[in-house]
Design a protein around this motif. Structure first.
Motif, PDB file in Angstrom:
ATOM      1  N   SER A  73       0.800  -1.310   0.109  1.00 52.10           N
ATOM      2  CA  SER A  73      -0.010   0.065   0.079  1.00 52.10           C
ATOM      3  C   SER A  73       0.738   1.118   0.053  1.00 52.10           C
ATOM      4  O   SER A  73       0.447   2.396  -0.605  1.00 52.10           O
ATOM      5  N   ASN A 103       3.253   7.917  -1.566  1.00 56.84           N
ATOM      6  CA  ASN A 103       1.599   7.364  -1.813  1.00 56.84           C
ATOM      7  C   ASN A 103       1.206   6.385  -0.933  1.00 56.84           C
ATOM      8  O   ASN A 103       1.987   5.657  -0.503  1.00 56.84           O
ATOM      9  N   VAL A 105      -2.009   3.515  -0.791  1.00 52.58           N
ATOM     10  CA  VAL A 105      -3.420   3.082  -1.614  1.00 52.58           C
ATOM     11  C   VAL A 105      -4.264   2.233  -0.437  1.00 52.58           C
ATOM     12  O   VAL A 105      -3.566   1.238   0.096  1.00 52.58           O
ATOM     13  N   SER A 115      -6.544   6.650  -2.865  1.00 52.21           N
ATOM     14  CA  SER A 115      -5.060   6.706  -2.745  1.00 52.21           C
ATOM     15  C   SER A 115      -4.876   8.350  -2.392  1.00 52.21           C
ATOM     16  O   SER A 115      -5.804   9.163  -2.470  1.00 52.21           O
TER      17      SER A 115
END
Length: 297
Positions: A73, A103, A105, A115
């Motif tokens: 993730s 990032n 997600v 996200s």
């Protein structure tokens, strides 16, 4: 395939006059978003953009990006840009900016995947490069000289992906000293000690997968400049640049080809639908084309 040909014909029929973007990298922040869970630990992107600007300036702008996936993730990316501008003033090349982005997600739920993105931009220059001791406009500079915060959120739904982001200058180190009044050229605005306002981005993307390893991603990119930029005039007074705020709307087509399971190439072409009245930041382009080689390991 008919959809692809139709999209290409629309893009090709439009006038190739591009307002540009914010600092190199913000327009591609929608691509920086990770819209699906990662499987490879590392990825290297080697890319470049060529383009033509005001007064027949020609740009070559290579960059490299390294992405580390810490889990399915969470990932972080580091990107370094370089830009060379050639025109009537001469040729000047410099490293531009470094971007550090993260990032996250979230798990898919009801066919939706959310996200988030958070990042910083660090300039390598104070935007005052010169040729033969002659001050250059921002069109010849590799960076705008600002330290910026970038934050955004994305949503993937089936073949659609939507994302929005803010680029906020938090510290201005721009020391540009160009005055139109003292220049032999009338093509560029005065940008002495230039100060730039924030930008908001919104992108909507549709993904078309083919059976021959090709992927097409037509998208619309909205960029709204949140106020009029300013510079310090010859009397030492701060002066706003009328018409430098407002909306830019670009149509963009991203085409990628999977060479293997861990290697791919990508081509990006763009054209505008709407531009700002004044673009003193030097980001105007008459055409742009981008290429990226991606290697995951």
């Amino acid at each position: 395939m008919k959809q692809i040909i139709y999209i290409l014909s629309i893009l090709g029929s439009l006038s190739m006059y591009s307002q540009g973007c914010s600092d190199a990298g913000f327009c591609s922040v929608g691509n920086t978003f990770t819209d699906e869970l990662n499987t490879s630990k590392n990825q290297l992107d080697f890319g470049g953009i060529i383009g033509g600007g005001e007064a027949d300036i020609f740009y070559i702008s290579p960059y490299v990006t390294y992405t580390r996936n810490f889990s399915e993730s969470f990932s972080m990316s580091a990107k370094v840009t370089y830009s060379q501008a050639s025109g009537d003033f001469g040729t000047r090349g410099q490293f531009g900016d470094a971007f550090l982005t993260s990032n996250y997600v979230f798990k898919e739920k009801n066919a939706k995947t959310w996200s988030t993105l958070l990042g910083l931009k660090f300039p390598f220059t104070s935007s005052n490069a010169k040729i033969n001791d002659i001050s250059l406009p921002l069109d010849y500079q590799a960076s705008l000289g600002t330290f910026d915060l970038i934050a955004g959120v994305g949503l993937k739904y089936k073949k659609w992906f939507f994302n929005t982001a803010l680029q906020l200058p938090i510290f201005n180190n721009n020391k540009n000293s160009y005055f139109d009044e003292y220049s032999a050229s009338n093509d560029f605005s005065s940008t002495n000690l230039f100060e730039r306002k924030p930008d908001v981005l919104f992108r909507t993307t549709y993904t078309i997968n083919t059976k021959k390893k090709f992927t097409f991603k037509p998208n619309l990119l909205f960029i709204y400049h949140l106020g009029e930029d300013s510079y310090e005039n010859i009397f030492g007074n701060r002066t706003t640049i009328v018409g430098s705020d407002g909306l830019t709307l670009n149509g963009n087509l991203i085409m990628s080809y999977a060479i293997s399971s861990n290697r791919s190439i990508e081509l990006s072409l763009a054209t505008p639908f709407a531009i700002r009245d004044s673009r003193p930041d030097g980001l105007t382009r008459s055409f742009t084309a981008g290429f990226i080689y991606k290697y995951a390991f």
